[in-house]
Motif scaffolding. Structure first.
Motif, PDB file in Angstrom:
ATOM      1  N   ALA A 121       0.864  -1.203  -0.122  1.00 48.83           N
ATOM      2  CA  ALA A 121       0.250  -0.034   0.019  1.00 48.83           C
ATOM      3  C   ALA A 121       0.808   1.287  -0.019  1.00 48.83           C
ATOM      4  O   ALA A 121       0.472   2.208  -1.038  1.00 48.83           O
ATOM      5  CB  ALA A 121      -0.860  -0.023   1.115  1.00 48.83           C
ATOM      6  N   GLY A 122       1.900   1.337   0.655  1.00 46.35           N
ATOM      7  CA  GLY A 122       3.069   2.460   0.778  1.00 46.35           C
ATOM      8  C   GLY A 122       3.569   2.489  -0.507  1.00 46.35           C
ATOM      9  O   GLY A 122       3.652   3.693  -0.936  1.00 46.35           O
ATOM     10  N   CYS A 123       3.698   1.507  -1.338  1.00 49.79           N
ATOM     11  CA  CYS A 123       4.435   1.753  -2.684  1.00 49.79           C
ATOM     12  C   CYS A 123       3.346   2.302  -3.534  1.00 49.79           C
ATOM     13  O   CYS A 123       3.897   3.443  -4.279  1.00 49.79           O
ATOM     14  CB  CYS A 123       4.701   0.369  -3.352  1.00 49.79           C
ATOM     15  N   CYS A 124       1.932   2.006  -3.275  1.00 46.21           N
ATOM     16  CA  CYS A 124       1.128   2.981  -4.292  1.00 46.21           C
ATOM     17  C   CYS A 124       0.837   4.334  -3.993  1.00 46.21           C
ATOM     18  O   CYS A 124       1.023   5.046  -4.817  1.00 46.21           O
ATOM     19  CB  CYS A 124      -0.299   2.340  -4.116  1.00 46.21           C
ATOM     20  N   VAL A 125       0.894   4.956  -2.756  1.00 44.18           N
ATOM     21  CA  VAL A 125       0.984   6.136  -2.154  1.00 44.18           C
ATOM     22  C   VAL A 125       2.264   6.697  -2.749  1.00 44.18           C
ATOM     23  O   VAL A 125       2.237   8.014  -3.227  1.00 44.18           O
ATOM     24  CB  VAL A 125       0.946   6.242  -0.713  1.00 44.18           C
ATOM     25  N   ASN A 126       3.549   6.082  -2.660  1.00 41.82           N
ATOM     26  CA  ASN A 126       4.574   6.902  -2.832  1.00 41.82           C
ATOM     27  C   ASN A 126       4.749   7.122  -4.307  1.00 41.82           C
ATOM     28  O   ASN A 126       5.242   8.170  -4.521  1.00 41.82           O
ATOM     29  CB  ASN A 126       5.896   5.764  -2.303  1.00 41.82           C
ATOM     30  N   ASP A 127       4.451   6.187  -5.286  1.00 43.08           N
ATOM     31  CA  ASP A 127       4.400   6.444  -6.584  1.00 43.08           C
ATOM     32  C   ASP A 127       3.475   7.324  -7.046  1.00 43.08           C
ATOM     33  O   ASP A 127       3.753   8.077  -8.002  1.00 43.08           O
ATOM     34  CB  ASP A 127       4.073   4.880  -7.325  1.00 43.08           C
ATOM     35  N   VAL A 128       2.177   7.576  -6.422  1.00 45.04           N
ATOM     36  CA  VAL A 128       1.526   8.776  -6.829  1.00 45.04           C
ATOM     37  C   VAL A 128       2.042  10.158  -6.358  1.00 45.04           C
ATOM     38  O   VAL A 128       2.301  10.956  -7.342  1.00 45.04           O
ATOM     39  CB  VAL A 128       0.062   8.530  -6.059  1.00 45.04           C
ATOM     40  N   LEU A 141      -1.098   6.515   9.312  1.00 45.01           N
ATOM     41  CA  LEU A 141      -0.821   8.216   9.058  1.00 45.01           C
ATOM     42  C   LEU A 141       0.538   8.364   8.613  1.00 45.01           C
ATOM     43  O   LEU A 141       0.818   9.199   7.755  1.00 45.01           O
ATOM     44  CB  LEU A 141      -1.238   8.938  10.075  1.00 45.01           C
ATOM     45  N   VAL A 142       1.492   7.916   9.367  1.00 46.72           N
ATOM     46  CA  VAL A 142       3.055   8.060   9.051  1.00 46.72           C
ATOM     47  C   VAL A 142       3.478   7.649   7.585  1.00 46.72           C
ATOM     48  O   VAL A 142       4.183   8.026   6.978  1.00 46.72           O
ATOM     49  CB  VAL A 142       3.807   7.339  10.536  1.00 46.72           C
ATOM     50  N   ALA A 143       2.653   6.166   7.412  1.00 46.76           N
ATOM     51  CA  ALA A 143       3.198   5.623   6.145  1.00 46.76           C
ATOM     52  C   ALA A 143       2.658   6.553   5.135  1.00 46.76           C
ATOM     53  O   ALA A 143       3.497   6.752   4.045  1.00 46.76           O
ATOM     54  CB  ALA A 143       2.531   4.361   6.267  1.00 46.76           C
ATOM     55  N   ILE A 144       1.547   7.201   5.265  1.00 47.05           N
ATOM     56  CA  ILE A 144       1.010   7.822   4.306  1.00 47.05           C
ATOM     57  C   ILE A 144       1.830   9.466   4.208  1.00 47.05           C
ATOM     58  O   ILE A 144       2.021   9.979   2.980  1.00 47.05           O
ATOM     59  CB  ILE A 144      -0.608   8.584   4.675  1.00 47.05           C
ATOM     60  N   ALA A 145       2.210   9.916   5.210  1.00 43.57           N
ATOM     61  CA  ALA A 145       3.148  11.091   5.279  1.00 43.57           C
ATOM     62  C   ALA A 145       4.320  10.915   4.705  1.00 43.57           C
ATOM     63  O   ALA A 145       5.090  11.852   4.116  1.00 43.57           O
ATOM     64  CB  ALA A 145       3.088  11.568   6.748  1.00 43.57           C
ATOM     65  N   TYR A 146       4.852   9.637   4.838  1.00 42.96           N
ATOM     66  CA  TYR A 146       6.542   9.795   4.317  1.00 42.96           C
ATOM     67  C   TYR A 146       6.811  10.027   2.935  1.00 42.96           C
ATOM     68  O   TYR A 146       7.634  10.965   2.968  1.00 42.96           O
ATOM     69  CB  TYR A 146       7.127   8.049   4.371  1.00 42.96           C
ATOM     70  N   PRO A 147       6.060   9.622   2.138  1.00 45.01           N
ATOM     71  CA  PRO A 147       6.542  10.137   0.696  1.00 45.01           C
ATOM     72  C   PRO A 147       6.219  11.688   0.359  1.00 45.01           C
ATOM     73  O   PRO A 147       7.186  12.169  -0.501  1.00 45.01           O
ATOM     74  CB  PRO A 147       5.179   9.481  -0.065  1.00 45.01           C
ATOM     75  N   PHE A 148       5.771  12.428   1.209  1.00 44.58           N
ATOM     76  CA  PHE A 148       5.791  13.798   1.246  1.00 44.58           C
ATOM     77  C   PHE A 148       6.970  14.428   2.063  1.00 44.58           C
ATOM     78  O   PHE A 148       7.377  15.754   1.834  1.00 44.58           O
ATOM     79  CB  PHE A 148       4.488  14.381   1.702  1.00 44.58           C
ATOM     80  N   GLN A 166      14.476   9.743   5.358  1.00 48.64           N
ATOM     81  CA  GLN A 166      14.598   8.349   5.793  1.00 48.64           C
ATOM     82  C   GLN A 166      14.341   8.244   7.170  1.00 48.64           C
ATOM     83  O   GLN A 166      13.849   7.118   7.620  1.00 48.64           O
ATOM     84  CB  GLN A 166      16.090   7.990   5.651  1.00 48.64           C
ATOM     85  N   ALA A 167      14.215   9.176   8.106  1.00 51.05           N
ATOM     86  CA  ALA A 167      14.075   9.088   9.665  1.00 51.05           C
ATOM     87  C   ALA A 167      12.286   8.796   9.458  1.00 51.05           C
ATOM     88  O   ALA A 167      12.052   7.876  10.510  1.00 51.05           O
ATOM     89  CB  ALA A 167      14.467  10.123  10.383  1.00 51.05           C
ATOM     90  N   VAL A 168      11.894   9.491   8.813  1.00 52.72           N
ATOM     91  CA  VAL A 168      10.221   9.330   8.890  1.00 52.72           C
ATOM     92  C   VAL A 168       9.949   8.073   8.240  1.00 52.72           C
ATOM     93  O   VAL A 168       9.080   7.234   8.715  1.00 52.72           O
ATOM     94  CB  VAL A 168       9.588  10.208   7.807  1.00 52.72           C
ATOM     95  N   LEU A 169      10.699   7.449   7.331  1.00 55.71           N
ATOM     96  CA  LEU A 169      10.290   6.073   6.777  1.00 55.71           C
ATOM     97  C   LEU A 169      10.494   4.952   8.002  1.00 55.71           C
ATOM     98  O   LEU A 169       9.926   4.033   8.235  1.00 55.71           O
ATOM     99  CB  LEU A 169      11.455   5.789   5.575  1.00 55.71           C
ATOM    100  N   GLY A 170      11.778   5.410   8.706  1.00 55.54           N
ATOM    101  CA  GLY A 170      12.036   4.506   9.855  1.00 55.54           C
ATOM    102  C   GLY A 170      10.913   4.472  10.920  1.00 55.54           C
ATOM    103  O   GLY A 170      10.607   3.488  11.413  1.00 55.54           O
ATOM    104  N   ILE A 171      10.218   5.611  11.127  1.00 57.81           N
ATOM    105  CA  ILE A 171       9.009   5.741  12.004  1.00 57.81           C
ATOM    106  C   ILE A 171       8.109   4.849  11.541  1.00 57.81           C
ATOM    107  O   ILE A 171       7.281   3.911  12.313  1.00 57.81           O
ATOM    108  CB  ILE A 171       8.727   7.176  12.413  1.00 57.81           C
ATOM    109  N   ALA A 172       7.877   4.903  10.379  1.00 56.21           N
ATOM    110  CA  ALA A 172       6.821   4.317   9.614  1.00 56.21           C
ATOM    111  C   ALA A 172       6.690   2.739   9.692  1.00 56.21           C
ATOM    112  O   ALA A 172       6.014   1.964  10.096  1.00 56.21           O
ATOM    113  CB  ALA A 172       6.501   4.535   8.236  1.00 56.21           C
ATOM    114  N   TYR A 173       8.207   2.322   9.296  1.00 57.04           N
ATOM    115  CA  TYR A 173       8.425   0.889   9.218  1.00 57.04           C
ATOM    116  C   TYR A 173       8.549   0.363  10.617  1.00 57.04           C
ATOM    117  O   TYR A 173       8.132  -0.848  10.916  1.00 57.04           O
ATOM    118  CB  TYR A 173       9.859   0.611   8.663  1.00 57.04           C
TER     119      TYR A 173
END
Length: 303
Positions: A61-68, A126-133, A142-149
């Protein structure tokens, strides 16, 4: 020469990186480690299935949001220029719909666990959605990705124990440094393209200190986990696993020291072996303890 149009299934599998499992495996191993620690051994098939499938679904799901979010940037990056959303083969709304379905499936799995796990899954989403931005706003996204993961660790403890003890947060912190290590390697692959188009990444922020910082991040990850889990008396197998994981760090240094695209990408892709090694030490230690308790009831492991 024209190419036959690809099926929706093929495009969706490409969208979720079906053929590139490294991205969800690096998320899976710390989550499974947390499950084993929280449950003091095998957590049962129900929770194992929930967290393996849930990890895969949420990463997809994160990949979908990231690519958009990155569709305009990705056009200018060699590695990402052919992603389905970037090329227009999958529409924005279509990609978001796929991501929403995957996230709902993951949430459905969490609903079969404890209320505490359900509650923690909301900020995780919410954090997973926020990471791409984040790469548009902060110097170390990358720290935001760490929080999400790392929310997988928190949710695992909540699902088993109904609470999130201090050890979960120490594991969370240690894994944050691991994410900084491997995602900086990943960012090094695209550094030239990212500089040209104005995206912020840890590889750009760290500059010529990138390789040294990555080595420090690996050491911090393994050190924090070693200290945090020491009270659990996991024994020699766990210490051997930490040593085996530590032995992989020079391998990463050799791959990234020249900062080549191929070397940095290879370093990122083999990271899951490091996480797998640590998990194997944790699961193996519990398995050995259970065996000793069964066969040697008068041992320190038995009653």
């Amino acid at each position: 020469m024209s190419h036959a149009p690809r099926s929706r299934t093929s495009l969706y599998l490409d969208l979720i990186r079906w053929d590139r499992p490294a991205g969800w495996l690096v998320c899976l191993w710390p989550t499974l480690s947390a499950l084993w620690i929280a449950a003091d051994g095998f957590p049962g098939w129900h929770l194992l299935v929930v967290f393996v499938l849930g990890t895969f679904l949420m990463r997809s799901a994160g990949c979908c949001v990231n690519d958009v979010a990155d569709r305009e940037f990705d056009k200018h990056v060699k590695r990402t220029a052919h992603r389905p959303v970037t090329t227009g083969a999958v529409g924005v709304q279509e990609a978001l719909a796929v991501g929403a379905v995957l996230a709902l499936l993951a949430f459905g799995l969490v609903l079969s666990t404890r209320a505490a796990a359900i509650a923690w899954s909301v900020p995780a989403l919410l954090v997973a959605i926020a990471y791409p931005f984040a790469k548009r706003l902060i110097a170390m996204p990358q720290a935001v990705l760490g929080i999400a993961y790392n929310f997988g660790i928190v949710i695992a403890f909540a699902a088993v124990q109904g609470t999130v003890p201090a050890v979960a947060w120490w594991m969370w912190l240690g894994t944050l440094f691991w994410v900084l290590a491997y995602d900086t390697e990943y960012a090094m692959v695209d550094r030239d393209d990212d500089l040209r188009i104005g995206i912020r990444t840890s590889a750009i922020t760290l500059g010529r200190m990138d390789v040294a910082a990555i080595m420090v991040f690996y050491l911090l990850f393994l050190s924090i986990w070693l200290v945090a889990l020491e009270p659990y008396a996991l024994g020699a197998l766990f210490h051997m696993a930490i040593a085996a994981a530590l032995a992989q760090v020079p391998w990463h240094w050799r791959l990234i020291r020249e900062r080549t695209r191929a070397g940095c990408f290879a370093a990122f892709r083999v990271n899951h072996w490091l996480g797998c090694t640590v998990f194997a030490g944790i699961a193996g230690s519990h398995l050995l303890r259970a065996a000793l308790s069964k066969w040697l009831p008068l041992s320190p492991y038995g009653g």
